[in-house]
Scaffold this active site. Sequence first.
Site, PDB file in Angstrom:
ATOM      1  N   ARG A 164       0.524  14.237  13.406  1.00 32.59           N
ATOM      2  CA  ARG A 164       1.234  14.042  12.072  1.00 32.59           C
ATOM      3  C   ARG A 164       1.279  15.443  11.238  1.00 32.59           C
ATOM      4  O   ARG A 164       0.490  15.188  10.243  1.00 32.59           O
ATOM      5  CB  ARG A 164       0.557  12.794  11.415  1.00 32.59           C
ATOM      6  CG  ARG A 164       0.423  11.686  12.205  1.00 32.59           C
ATOM      7  CD  ARG A 164       0.163  10.512  11.425  1.00 32.59           C
ATOM      8  NE  ARG A 164       0.601  10.019  10.617  1.00 32.59           N
ATOM      9  CZ  ARG A 164       0.027   8.990   9.916  1.00 32.59           C
ATOM     10  NH1 ARG A 164      -1.236   8.584   9.991  1.00 32.59           N
ATOM     11  NH2 ARG A 164       0.764   8.516   8.652  1.00 32.59           N
ATOM     12  N   CYS A 175      -4.836  12.199  13.116  1.00 33.90           N
ATOM     13  CA  CYS A 175      -5.444  10.797  12.968  1.00 33.90           C
ATOM     14  C   CYS A 175      -5.275  10.136  14.328  1.00 33.90           C
ATOM     15  O   CYS A 175      -4.802  10.516  15.308  1.00 33.90           O
ATOM     16  CB  CYS A 175      -4.722  10.156  11.737  1.00 33.90           C
ATOM     17  SG  CYS A 175      -3.218   9.640  12.223  1.00 33.90           S
ATOM     18  N   ARG A 226      -8.369  -0.564   4.493  1.00 35.09           N
ATOM     19  CA  ARG A 226      -7.422   0.479   3.883  1.00 35.09           C
ATOM     20  C   ARG A 226      -6.318  -0.298   3.502  1.00 35.09           C
ATOM     21  O   ARG A 226      -5.671   0.393   2.534  1.00 35.09           O
ATOM     22  CB  ARG A 226      -7.310   1.517   4.949  1.00 35.09           C
ATOM     23  CG  ARG A 226      -8.429   2.355   5.600  1.00 35.09           C
ATOM     24  CD  ARG A 226      -8.155   3.529   6.431  1.00 35.09           C
ATOM     25  NE  ARG A 226      -6.933   4.113   5.640  1.00 35.09           N
ATOM     26  CZ  ARG A 226      -6.611   5.250   6.266  1.00 35.09           C
ATOM     27  NH1 ARG A 226      -7.167   5.839   7.301  1.00 35.09           N
ATOM     28  NH2 ARG A 226      -5.561   5.881   5.475  1.00 35.09           N
ATOM     29  N   ASP A 248       5.092   0.275  11.857  1.00 29.94           N
ATOM     30  CA  ASP A 248       3.661  -0.309  11.234  1.00 29.94           C
ATOM     31  C   ASP A 248       3.680  -1.878  11.888  1.00 29.94           C
ATOM     32  O   ASP A 248       2.560  -2.514  11.515  1.00 29.94           O
ATOM     33  CB  ASP A 248       3.734  -0.284   9.772  1.00 29.94           C
ATOM     34  CG  ASP A 248       3.397   1.028   9.502  1.00 29.94           C
ATOM     35  OD1 ASP A 248       3.792   1.287   8.059  1.00 29.94           O
ATOM     36  OD2 ASP A 248       3.212   1.850  10.226  1.00 29.94           O
ATOM     37  N   LYS A 266       0.802  -1.103   0.142  1.00 31.50           N
ATOM     38  CA  LYS A 266      -0.001  -0.013  -0.071  1.00 31.50           C
ATOM     39  C   LYS A 266       0.773   1.225   0.019  1.00 31.50           C
ATOM     40  O   LYS A 266       0.541   2.197  -0.767  1.00 31.50           O
ATOM     41  CB  LYS A 266      -1.070  -0.060   1.321  1.00 31.50           C
ATOM     42  CG  LYS A 266      -1.410   1.313   1.523  1.00 31.50           C
ATOM     43  CD  LYS A 266      -2.346   1.403   2.819  1.00 31.50           C
ATOM     44  CE  LYS A 266      -1.727   1.563   4.039  1.00 31.50           C
ATOM     45  NZ  LYS A 266      -1.351   2.936   4.458  1.00 31.50           N
ATOM     46  N   ASN A 267       1.952   1.365   1.050  1.00 34.03           N
ATOM     47  CA  ASN A 267       2.649   2.549   0.793  1.00 34.03           C
ATOM     48  C   ASN A 267       3.734   2.888  -0.092  1.00 34.03           C
ATOM     49  O   ASN A 267       4.446   3.652  -0.071  1.00 34.03           O
ATOM     50  CB  ASN A 267       3.336   2.330   2.229  1.00 34.03           C
ATOM     51  CG  ASN A 267       2.525   2.511   3.529  1.00 34.03           C
ATOM     52  OD1 ASN A 267       1.398   2.782   3.468  1.00 34.03           O
ATOM     53  ND2 ASN A 267       2.864   2.376   4.750  1.00 34.03           N
TER      54      ASN A 267
HETATM   55  C1  EPZ Z   1       4.436   6.661   6.586  1.00 34.06           C
HETATM   56  O1  EPZ Z   1       3.537   7.864   6.954  1.00 34.06           O
HETATM   57  C2  EPZ Z   1       3.641   5.497   6.411  1.00 34.06           C
HETATM   58  N1  EPZ Z   1       2.318   5.864   5.641  1.00 34.06           N
HETATM   59  C3  EPZ Z   1       3.240   5.185   7.710  1.00 34.06           C
HETATM   60  O2  EPZ Z   1       2.192   3.973   7.419  1.00 34.06           O
HETATM   61  C4  EPZ Z   1       4.149   4.741   8.542  1.00 34.06           C
HETATM   62  O3  EPZ Z   1       3.755   4.350   9.810  1.00 34.06           O
HETATM   63  C5  EPZ Z   1       5.268   6.091   8.536  1.00 34.06           C
HETATM   64  O4  EPZ Z   1       5.454   6.345   7.182  1.00 34.06           O
HETATM   65  C6  EPZ Z   1       6.393   5.583   9.313  1.00 34.06           C
HETATM   66  O5  EPZ Z   1       6.899   4.687   8.775  1.00 34.06           O
HETATM   67  C7  EPZ Z   1       2.732   5.865   3.958  1.00 34.06           C
HETATM   68  O6  EPZ Z   1       3.779   5.679   3.421  1.00 34.06           O
HETATM   69  C8  EPZ Z   1       1.577   6.279   3.012  1.00 34.06           C
HETATM   70  P1  EPZ Z   1       6.325   9.895   8.584  1.00 34.06           P
HETATM   71  P2  EPZ Z   1       4.251   9.134   7.184  1.00 34.06           P
HETATM   72  O7  EPZ Z   1       6.258  11.331   7.731  1.00 34.06           O
HETATM   73  O8  EPZ Z   1       5.005   9.493   6.030  1.00 34.06           O
HETATM   74  C9  EPZ Z   1       6.406  13.238  12.244  1.00 34.06           C
HETATM   75  C10 EPZ Z   1       0.199   2.478   7.818  1.00 34.06           C
HETATM   76  O9  EPZ Z   1      -0.256   1.995   8.927  1.00 34.06           O
HETATM   77  N2  EPZ Z   1       6.505  14.217  11.167  1.00 34.06           N
HETATM   78  O10 EPZ Z   1       7.458   9.042   8.402  1.00 34.06           O
HETATM   79  O11 EPZ Z   1       2.850  10.025   7.419  1.00 34.06           O
HETATM   80  C11 EPZ Z   1       5.214  12.366  12.019  1.00 34.06           C
HETATM   81  O12 EPZ Z   1       4.203  13.173  12.889  1.00 34.06           O
HETATM   82  C12 EPZ Z   1       0.935   3.813   7.936  1.00 34.06           C
HETATM   83  O13 EPZ Z   1       0.374   2.006   6.646  1.00 34.06           O
HETATM   84  C13 EPZ Z   1       6.688  15.383  11.391  1.00 34.06           C
HETATM   85  O14 EPZ Z   1       6.543  15.972  12.517  1.00 34.06           O
HETATM   86  O15 EPZ Z   1       4.998   9.101   8.622  1.00 34.06           O
HETATM   87  C14 EPZ Z   1       5.691  11.166  12.682  1.00 34.06           C
HETATM   88  O16 EPZ Z   1       5.526  11.258  14.308  1.00 34.06           O
HETATM   89  C15 EPZ Z   1       0.400   4.591   9.150  1.00 34.06           C
HETATM   90  N3  EPZ Z   1       6.504  16.430  10.251  1.00 34.06           N
HETATM   91  C16 EPZ Z   1       7.044  11.040  12.369  1.00 34.06           C
HETATM   92  O17 EPZ Z   1       7.456  12.352  11.859  1.00 34.06           O
HETATM   93  C17 EPZ Z   1       6.488  15.932   9.078  1.00 34.06           C
HETATM   94  O18 EPZ Z   1       6.524  16.949   8.052  1.00 34.06           O
HETATM   95  C18 EPZ Z   1       7.173   9.936  11.223  1.00 34.06           C
HETATM   96  O19 EPZ Z   1       6.248  10.421  10.171  1.00 34.06           O
HETATM   97  C19 EPZ Z   1       6.491  14.835   8.778  1.00 34.06           C
HETATM   98  C20 EPZ Z   1       6.356  13.772   9.811  1.00 34.06           C
END
Ligand code: EPZ
Length: 417
Positions: free
Chosen positions: A122, A117, A397, A305, A23-24
């Site tokens: 996030r 969420c 999802r 995850d 998915k990701n």
């Molecule tokens: C990706 O989400 C995945 N989703 C998530 O999978 C996964 O849990 C996550 O990466 C971590 O591996 C997709 O790829 C579609 P991040 P993403 O930006 O990119 C903070 C699932 O279950 N952050 O790596 O949204 C954020 O709040 C989903 O399939 C900021 O502060 O995650 C989080 O605490 C859930 N500012 C951490 O960094 C930003 O601009 C990691 O977030 C971006 C992120």
Amino acid sequence: MPARLEIEGGVPLRGTVKVSAAKNATLPAMAAALLTAAPVTLGNAPDLADVRTMTRLLETLGGTVSRRPGGLSVQVAGVTSDLAPYELVSTMRASVLVLGPLVARHGTARVALPGGCAIGPRPIDQHLKGLGKLGAEIAIENGYVIARASRLKAARITTDLVTVTGTENLMMAAVLAEGTTVIENAAREPEVVDLATLLTAMGARIQGAGTARIEIEGVAELRGAVHRVVPDRVEAGTLIVAAAITRGDVTVTDLVPDHISSVLAKLDEIGVVLETGPTWVRARGPERLRPADVTTSPFPGFPTDMQAQVMTLLGLADGQSRVTETIFENRFMHVAELARMGARIETDGAIAVIRGVPCYQGAPVMASDLRASAALVLAGLAAHGTTIVSRVYHLDRGYERLEAKLGGLGARIERRA
Ligand code: EPZ
């Protein structure tokens, strides 16, 4: 789709099961189609709720998405709108992935802020900071990000933290920028590498994907491509845990073992009997599970995850385990529900202390987010008695036909209205 799963626990799973495409990796690959007027074909894209949401989003932007046996094709011959509306973005945070490619291709983008969420606030500040460095003018108005740039210009970007979709957004913006962009502190996840592979097939010039330093030499335009999406490492890990928690014997195929080496190492420590081939893993559940400590971290560390799934397994181990969640602020939503099935878990901030119990009791439980719902299904498979998991639209999802896959391994699992 009916929103409940009924599971009769206690059946050891046996047989072979195939992993679907990730998915990701599928979601950013679909967004990448915005970067060209030509079609982008994803031969093995999974049929998931989030893929259908991204389809609707691309269609509102002027794209056409055609499903074909096993996969889909996306073509954005012309961008007819730059608006990613709140009602779509609020249901799927990954919608933010259209921001970078829209600005790069079309010059403007209006994307609703994703908001929080179940697993935390996030924000997308790193996405916006990087786009600003690439020359985009960014404003926040009425809950929308407004970004515009006549032509993006290469920059040297160092993100303050590792962000998967942030890295993907910036990579997609940089491929059409003037000059050579460097992204430092980049995410190293296999899904980032898969996106770079697709972009390269489209004519982009990218070095270093999979490392913390990615170099992108901008080109004038990109062509279409045909791409096979990388297997879903989280689904693979979930199916392996299903074998382990039911004391079964399952061979999971069509996966990349290297993408879950941290998970396999941890399951080995817990006592799961593993055999690994080039594209498969055979998992046998031991009589007794050993406790272990887990700390989530960006790839190649233990993936957040898979945190809920491994915690469910540790809930049945002989002794005390600790799980530390370092990526998201609130990713223990499954704990209260597992406790209703007899788990003994105490949480304090980012740390959960799990004291193993001999077995779970079947119970009615409620899913809260994608991976928490997978954890509740795993608990139900192991539990004595019947478990009803409600709100399984969370599960739909990110897992393609999970109950069919588990049923094929002998699980007694039915979808109920
Ligand atoms: C990706 O989400 C995945 N989703 C998530 O999978 C996964 O849990 C996550 O990466 C971590 O591996 C997709 O790829 C579609 P991040 P993403 O930006 O990119 C903070 C699932 O279950 N952050 O790596 O949204 C954020 O709040 C989903 O399939 C900021 O502060 O995650 C989080 O605490 C859930 N500012 C951490 O960094 C930003 O601009 C990691 O977030 C971006 C992120």
